[in-house]
Design an enzyme around this catalytic site. Sequence first.
Site, short mmCIF file in Angstrom:
data_model
loop_
_atom_site.label_atom_id
_atom_site.label_comp_id
_atom_site.label_asym_id
_atom_site.label_seq_id
_atom_site.Cartn_x
_atom_site.Cartn_y
_atom_site.Cartn_z
N GLU A 100 0.83 -1.20 0.00
CA GLU A 100 0.00 0.00 0.00
C GLU A 100 0.86 1.26 0.00
O GLU A 100 1.98 1.25 0.52
CB GLU A 100 -0.90 0.01 1.24
CG GLU A 100 -1.98 -1.07 1.17
CD GLU A 100 -2.84 -1.16 2.43
OE1 GLU A 100 -4.06 -1.22 2.28
OE2 GLU A 100 -2.30 -1.19 3.54
N CYS A 113 3.63 8.51 1.21
CA CYS A 113 4.15 7.51 2.14
C CYS A 113 4.24 6.20 1.36
O CYS A 113 3.22 5.69 0.88
CB CYS A 113 3.20 7.39 3.33
SG CYS A 113 3.69 6.12 4.51
N CYS A 120 6.77 -7.22 6.48
CA CYS A 120 7.90 -6.70 7.25
C CYS A 120 8.36 -7.78 8.21
O CYS A 120 7.53 -8.50 8.77
CB CYS A 120 7.50 -5.45 8.03
SG CYS A 120 8.87 -4.68 8.93
N CYS A 124 7.22 -5.79 15.17
CA CYS A 124 6.84 -4.89 16.26
C CYS A 124 5.36 -5.16 16.60
O CYS A 124 4.51 -5.14 15.70
CB CYS A 124 7.04 -3.43 15.86
SG CYS A 124 8.75 -3.08 15.36
N CYS A 127 2.29 -2.88 15.38
CA CYS A 127 2.18 -2.50 13.96
C CYS A 127 1.52 -3.61 13.16
O CYS A 127 1.94 -4.78 13.22
CB CYS A 127 3.57 -2.20 13.42
SG CYS A 127 3.60 -1.87 11.64
N CYS A 355 -0.12 5.44 10.16
CA CYS A 355 1.09 4.74 10.59
C CYS A 355 0.74 3.42 11.26
O CYS A 355 -0.06 3.40 12.19
CB CYS A 355 1.88 5.54 11.61
SG CYS A 355 2.36 7.15 11.06
N1 SAH Z 1 9.94 0.04 9.58
C1 SAH Z 1 10.11 1.47 9.61
C2 SAH Z 1 9.15 2.24 8.72
C3 SAH Z 1 7.68 1.87 8.77
S1 SAH Z 1 6.69 2.39 10.11
C4 SAH Z 1 10.02 1.96 11.04
O1 SAH Z 1 9.57 1.22 11.89
O2 SAH Z 1 10.45 3.07 11.30
C5 SAH Z 1 6.59 4.11 10.14
C6 SAH Z 1 6.27 4.65 11.55
O3 SAH Z 1 4.96 4.26 12.01
C7 SAH Z 1 7.25 4.10 12.57
O4 SAH Z 1 7.72 5.11 13.42
C8 SAH Z 1 6.38 3.09 13.29
O5 SAH Z 1 6.88 2.77 14.53
C9 SAH Z 1 5.05 3.80 13.33
N2 SAH Z 1 3.92 2.91 13.69
C10 SAH Z 1 3.83 1.59 13.51
N3 SAH Z 1 2.67 1.10 14.01
C11 SAH Z 1 2.01 2.16 14.51
C12 SAH Z 1 0.74 2.31 15.16
N4 SAH Z 1 -0.07 1.27 15.38
N5 SAH Z 1 0.38 3.56 15.54
C13 SAH Z 1 1.18 4.61 15.32
N6 SAH Z 1 2.37 4.53 14.71
C14 SAH Z 1 2.80 3.31 14.32
#
Ligand code: SAH
Length: 367
Positions: A100, A113, A120, A124, A127, A355
């Site tokens: 996406e 974005c 991935c 985490c 996410c 995000c």
């Molecule tokens: N893998 C990279 C880029 C993708 S995520 C990274 O982790 O930086 C982009 C941003 O969105 C990151 O800062 C990530 O931690 C954040 N993110 C992921 N899940 C989220 C959520 N449920 N709510 C808010 N931000 C989130």
Amino acid sequence: MNAPRRGQPPQHWADLSPTQRRELVEAAGQRTYRARQLSAHYFEGLRDDPADWTDLPSGVRDQLATTFLPQLLKPVTTTQADAGTTVKTLWRLHDGALVESVLMRYPDRVTMCVSSQAGCGMACPFCATGQGGLQRNMSTAEIVEQVMDGARRLDRGEIAGGPARVSNVVFMGMGEPLANYKAVVGAVRQLTTPTPDGLGMSARGITVSTVGLVPRMQQLATEGIPVTLALSLHAPDDELRDELVPINTRWNVEEVVDAAWEYARVTKRRVSIEYILIRDINDQASRADLLAKVLRRRGNWGWVHVNLIPLNPTPGSKWTASRRRDEDEFVRRLEARGVPVTVRDTRGREIDGACGQLKATEVDAGV
Ligand code: SAH
């Protein structure tokens, strides 16, 4: 040349350097200057339809288009929010993988974005993308085409607000960009190379976000492309960060913050520290104080900016966003210690485009 390369996406104009383009155009039996004409159409004119290349004989058009512009991304669905100024697109790649991208138009800028991997591998727990694991890396052109698609739609006036250009690109879609280093750096070069050989964006408008792959952060600092680096820190102590960002067991808080500081020192670019606020998990006043301490340990010369992100809901997660008063207190404590901080304005939550919400499932694809 664009027959699928064993599991890899077909090669595309946006995978190639200017020299490679000239060589391959010649190898295809065309005059060398056709390479420059094609680049001018693709990057400068944002014309990917050969019918619009009116300075080329039609036989040449078709040959160049078939050879160098295979369709890498097939749109599956497009979802809009914010009166059409936020647009999420679900794409199907040549092998069926789904990714996406999200276009966000603001009064003064347009941010794309983009995804850098299908899925991935960083796992985490907050996410959505991390829950499905890694399917594969995306190619340089698959990454670039997400931006080009946005650029073309904006140019044609298809996005609410009239014709515009892409001013910012953030690698904050699906995937860990530094785990697909070569393709991501290649994409950044395609985007920042002056027209007609590239899109001609400023590196300052590009942000690469990482969980903190330290050797790659160090390498990125040496590339001579001063993109903004965002470090997804999310906790100032190893005990909690081990849980929130599992790769922390490999490179811990001290190491990732050192690498971020070093990136700022070498590139003179302010690093962004991303910190999701999760209710009662990482939003305590004591953690705000510790975060300030961890960041100020490297000196307080303005190398860093903290970006607080209210947690966006993801399916099956027990966590929720912080209370307003805890968020305010967190901000106050960082400010009191001289750490620049902003709370991110989240876009696209209602279309699962914010995000951490991108998961690109078959359900989204309606199949
Ligand atoms: N893998 C990279 C880029 C993708 S995520 C990274 O982790 O930086 C982009 C941003 O969105 C990151 O800062 C990530 O931690 C954040 N993110 C992921 N899940 C989220 C959520 N449920 N709510 C808010 N931000 C989130």
